[in-house]
Design a protein around this motif. Structure first.
Motif, mmCIF file in Angstrom:
data_model
loop_
_atom_site.group_PDB
_atom_site.id
_atom_site.type_symbol
_atom_site.label_atom_id
_atom_site.label_comp_id
_atom_site.label_asym_id
_atom_site.label_seq_id
_atom_site.Cartn_x
_atom_site.Cartn_y
_atom_site.Cartn_z
ATOM 1 N N LYS A 15 -2.292 -3.037 21.116
ATOM 2 C CA LYS A 15 -2.802 -2.246 22.027
ATOM 3 C C LYS A 15 -1.792 -1.168 21.972
ATOM 4 N N SER A 16 -2.368 0.290 21.655
ATOM 5 C CA SER A 16 -1.636 1.418 21.696
ATOM 6 C C SER A 16 -2.365 2.682 22.154
ATOM 7 N N ASN A 17 -1.799 3.608 22.477
ATOM 8 C CA ASN A 17 -2.350 4.898 22.723
ATOM 9 C C ASN A 17 -2.374 5.904 21.465
ATOM 10 N N ASP A 18 -1.565 5.523 20.268
ATOM 11 C CA ASP A 18 -1.342 6.361 19.506
ATOM 12 C C ASP A 18 -1.372 5.230 18.244
ATOM 13 N N TYR A 19 -0.864 5.771 16.999
ATOM 14 C CA TYR A 19 -1.039 5.002 15.734
ATOM 15 C C TYR A 19 -0.269 3.616 15.652
ATOM 16 N N SER A 20 -0.530 2.534 15.189
ATOM 17 C CA SER A 20 0.100 1.427 15.376
ATOM 18 C C SER A 20 -0.383 0.496 13.999
ATOM 19 N N ASP A 21 0.423 -0.224 13.383
ATOM 20 C CA ASP A 21 -0.145 -1.209 12.261
ATOM 21 C C ASP A 21 0.781 -2.390 12.308
ATOM 22 N N LEU A 22 0.407 -3.408 11.547
ATOM 23 C CA LEU A 22 0.803 -4.586 11.668
ATOM 24 C C LEU A 22 0.811 -5.296 10.059
ATOM 25 N N MET A 23 2.019 -5.686 9.439
ATOM 26 C CA MET A 23 2.012 -6.466 8.371
ATOM 27 C C MET A 23 2.778 -7.712 8.463
ATOM 28 N N ILE A 24 2.274 -8.746 7.829
ATOM 29 C CA ILE A 24 2.882 -10.091 7.905
ATOM 30 C C ILE A 24 2.995 -10.652 6.519
ATOM 31 N N ASP A 25 4.137 -10.698 5.929
ATOM 32 C CA ASP A 25 4.291 -11.284 4.599
ATOM 33 C C ASP A 25 3.870 -10.079 3.676
ATOM 34 N N GLY A 26 4.148 -8.939 4.041
ATOM 35 C CA GLY A 26 3.617 -7.845 3.057
ATOM 36 C C GLY A 26 2.232 -7.537 3.097
ATOM 37 N N LYS A 27 1.486 -8.305 3.819
ATOM 38 C CA LYS A 27 0.050 -7.919 3.922
ATOM 39 C C LYS A 27 -0.427 -7.416 5.301
ATOM 40 N N VAL A 28 -1.374 -6.137 5.045
ATOM 41 C CA VAL A 28 -1.519 -5.362 6.016
ATOM 42 C C VAL A 28 -2.883 -6.236 6.970
ATOM 43 N N VAL A 29 -2.301 -6.302 8.151
ATOM 44 C CA VAL A 29 -3.093 -7.400 9.069
ATOM 45 C C VAL A 29 -3.978 -6.484 9.866
ATOM 46 N N LEU A 30 -3.744 -5.243 10.164
ATOM 47 C CA LEU A 30 -4.425 -4.208 11.216
ATOM 48 C C LEU A 30 -4.030 -2.872 11.091
ATOM 49 N N LYS A 31 -4.754 -1.955 11.183
ATOM 50 C CA LYS A 31 -4.409 -0.607 11.595
ATOM 51 C C LYS A 31 -5.282 0.032 12.810
ATOM 52 N N ASN A 32 -4.357 0.504 13.711
ATOM 53 C CA ASN A 32 -4.921 0.718 15.072
ATOM 54 C C ASN A 32 -4.515 2.412 14.997
ATOM 55 N N LEU A 33 -5.655 3.292 15.173
ATOM 56 C CA LEU A 33 -5.470 4.853 15.085
ATOM 57 C C LEU A 33 -5.423 5.326 16.477
ATOM 58 N N GLY A 34 -5.412 4.438 17.486
ATOM 59 C CA GLY A 34 -5.184 4.646 18.808
ATOM 60 C C GLY A 34 -6.273 5.724 19.542
#
Length: 743
Positions: free
Chosen positions: A668-687
């Motif tokens: 939950k972010s007001n601007d860009y955020s992303d998450l990788m677990i074990d090198g795999k992109v789980v999500l991208k949040n453009l804010g």
């Protein structure tokens, strides 16, 4: 010089035109008062004024006719005045512990400054200031009275408001003697009653604001100005100079009092030049008294003009930067500030309409945009205002006009119009005009009914006074007092938490949101303790301070997701919350008290949990970082950004999974955020605007998994949160620190 009672109207031609005009004013007031129909309301006002003024042309009116006071027994006069003062006291002290609630920040700062004066604290080079440069940005007289109140009655918000209560009550006899000097006993008693119950005046008599002193000094200045013009005694010139200078030590609006006198003196150049010829020496002595009493303030103003004018500059319609920031009606369609002339004209309309149509929208100043005058007072104000303008070249009328137009400027030259507080100096002038309206009707009744009129008019006044008192009581104690906006606007949460921290004493350290910790209200409420620190998740979860004290967290409801974290770290802690008085489901802040024993156990644990955060300048996570730190969890609602300007953060580490299965992770972010677990992109949040939530799913086996969580901030109001939903559950929670391990 022979004393004369100067009245505004004698020999109104007929009772019936006056009666008809008041009927039309009544209809106009009815249409405007509850926003029924502004246009038709103004139309009825216009017709009423025309009828009233036409009745003046049919017979010559001697404005300065000699009149005898209605005889009234002195004991009865004193008893009635004391009764009115008692009514005024009731309106100012009834429910004073509860209404207004809390302690607004201006009140808190006034209290802080009074404490400094009482304790002899040297600030800005002096312990006895004539002007306070900090947040108050006003002359210091009020704070000296508050310091005396603290000295005798202890330190608290009621002791601040006691000063306003006292001066609010003093306005009643002061206004009575002013009106008695002009109109005689009967109308003076009515005027005293009006100021005793008028909601506009009552409200500011119960709040720890400086402006109520200005009302008191406007009354004194007007009284001595008119007395000086009539009596022309040296003593009156001197006293007028003294009280005018003293008024400048009260509130910014009082600076307009000398402007009113300048306008009146300019008028006398043409109307009564003999006044100058006969009294120029006395005028010079009065002016000398003015400069002697005002010298400390004038000296300060010359030495520090930037501070002396800073407050009015900050709210001025000439402040283009401020207008651009406010936006709304202050800017054109292209976003550029409107020209000051446009804003001034808009303010004229809004301010003149605040008496009968739509008042101040600030919940601290008024109740639900209601007109500043009650229904009946508004009717007679319109009539009196028309008479003043019609006979404006009579000296008393012009003095009224000079005061009215001068005190009005405080609202016309600033933002947020209509502004009941900045124009507070208008209260006595508006009520004098109201009394003129009553005087018009009184004279008409006299002409029609002769000696019997006194009885009729007194009965009429008693009936109207009962309604006036009831309406003002109802709108304040059943309206304003029960208005959720008014309750919240008086910083009830900050004052409550300040008193809570004060009650804990030195055995506790409060960990508090910085926005509250730096509040003037909080600092005043917690005095004399300084047992609090600024909350930062990375610094205070877990608690690192090596002091043998208990701790308490004081946070807003956005941090409620941390409650499970607190309970897991400090199982013997105690939770409580402070809720909105009118919306019980709304938590304004919560506390979690942590005993020292729990703090010690957590600090003695060998493994420190969390993700390692690397903080960078710019939004591209470019090495080297400005700093790195261990963040036990990711739930940031930054009030002060960790890095000035645009910044980015990369958190790295491991996440411990005890139950294999499909996990849902959310940022939950007001601007860009992303998450990788074990090198795999789980999500991208453009804010986006506010707090934008994006979820991603991934199957995880039991054990440790690498995590890279990123965020950048290119906007304002930085917010970043890291949540999850475990397999087989629908409940979201902040990813707890016990499952996070640094790289």
């Amino acid at each position: 010089m022979v004393k004369k009672k100067i009245f505004f109207v004698k020999n109104i031609n007929s009772f019936y035109p006056v009666l008809i005009s008041f009927v039309f004013v009544f209809i106009g007031q009815y249409l405007m008062y509850d926003n029924r129909n502004l246009l038709f309301g103004l139309l009825f006002f216009a017709v009423a004024v025309i009828i009233l003024l036409l009745s003046f042309f049919t017979k010559k009116i001697d404005i300065y006719s000699l009149q005898k006071d209605e005889k009234i027994n002195k004991k009865i006069e004193i008893i009635l005045l004391l009764a009115i003062i008692l009514i005024g006291i009731f309106f100012r002290v009834y429910m004073i512990k509860d209404v207004p609630a809390g302690c607004y920040r201006d009140e808190g700062q006034n209290g802080n400054e009074a404490i400094n004066i009482m304790n002899g604290v040297v600030l800005d080079g002096t312990s006895l200031p004539v002007y306070i440069e900090r947040w108050t940005q006003n002359a210091a007289m009020y704070m000296y009275f508050v310091a005396v109140s603290f000295k005798f009655f202890g330190i608290g918000v009621l002791q601040i408001r006691l000063v306003s209560i006292i001066f609010g009550i003093l306005c009643i006899p002061a206004f009575y003697f002013l009106l008695r000097y002009i109109f005689g006993v009967k109308l003076a008693l009515l005027g005293a009653f009006l100021i005793a119950v008028l909601r506009w005046h009552v409200n500011f008599s119960r709040i720890g604001f400086l402006g109520i002193l200005t009302v008191f000094f406007v009354i004194l200045c007007f009284y001595f100005a008119w007395r000086t013009y009539k009596e022309r005694k040296l003593f009156d010139f001197i006293i007028l100079g003294v009280v005018t200078a003293l008024s400048l030590y009260t509130y910014l609006a009082s600076r307009l009092i000398p402007v009113a006198f300048f306008i009146f003196l300019f008028f006398l150049l043409f109307k009564d030049f003999k006044f100058y010829k006969q009294n120029w020496k006395k005028m010079l002595i009065g002016l000398a008294a003015f400069f002697i009493v005002g010298f400390p303030l004038f000296k300060y103003a010359i030495k520090h003009p930037q501070y002396f004018t800073s407050r009015q500059s900050a709210v001025s319609i000439f402040n283009l930067e401020m207008l651009r920031e406010i936006g709304g009606r202050y800017v054109e369609k292209d976003g550029q500030p409107k020209h000051w002339t446009k804003l001034y004209i808009e303010n004229v309309w809004r301010t003149l309409m605040m008496f009968n149509w739509q008042g101040d929208g600030n919940p601290r100043h008024n109740y639900a945009l209601k007109p500043m005058l009650d229904f009946v007072t508004g009717i007679f104000f319109v009539a009196g205002f028309a008479i003043m303008l019609f006979k404006i070249f009579a000296p008393l009328n012009f003095l009224l006009f000079a005061f009215f137009i001068s005190m009005l400027q405080a609202g016309l030259l600033s933002t947020e119009s209509p502004q009941a507080y900045r124009t507070i100096g208008l209260i006595p002038i508006v009520l004098i005009l109201t009394i003129i309206g009553f005087q018009v009707l009184n004279q008409a009744i006299k002409e029609e009914f002769g000696k019997k009129s006194n009885l009729y008019f007194i009965a009429f006044l008693l009936l109207l006074s009962g309604y006036i008192g009831y309406e003002n009581y109802d709108k304040y104690f059943n309206g304003f007092a029960k208005n959720p906006g008014s309750w919240a606007e008086f910083s009830s949460d900050e004052y409550s938490m300040g008193r809570y921290v004060h009650s804990l004493g030195d055995n506790y350290i409060a960990i508090i949101d910085p926005a509250w910790m730096n509040s003037y209200t909080f600092k005043f409420a917690v005095y004399p303790y300084k047992n609090y620190v600024e909350f930062s998740p990375s610094e205070w979860i877990p608690i690192k301070a090596k002091v043998e004290k208990n701790f308490t967290y004081i946070l807003d409801d956005t941090y409620l997701p941390l409650l499970p974290v607190f309970k897991s770290m400090y199982p013997n802690g105690k939770y409580s919350d402070f809720r909105h008085k009118f919306f019980n489901s709304k938590i304004l802040y919560f506390t979690y008290e942590v005993p020292y024993e729990d703090v010690k156990k957590q600090q003695d644990k060998p493994v420190k949990n969390g993700l390692m955060g690397s903080y960078y300048n710019g939004i591209e996570w470019k090495d080297p970082p400005v700093f790195t730190r261990l963040d036990p969890f990711i739930l940031f609602n930054w009030t002060v950004d960790p890095i000035m300007g645009k910044f980015s953060v990369k958190w790295t580490g491991k996440i411990k999974i005890d139950i294999p299965g499909e996990y849902t992770f959310i940022t939950k972010s007001n601007d860009y955020s992303d998450l990788m677990i074990d090198g795999k992109v789980v999500l991208k949040n453009l804010g986006g605007s506010g707090l934008n939530a994006v979820a991603g799913k991934i199957n995880l086996t039991k054990g440790l998994h690498s995590v890279v969580l990123r965020y950048y901030e290119s906007l304002h109001y930085s917010k970043m949160q890291f949540w999850w939903r475990k397999p087989g559950t629908t409940e979201e929670e902040v990813v707890p620190s016990e499952v996070l391990l640094p790289q």
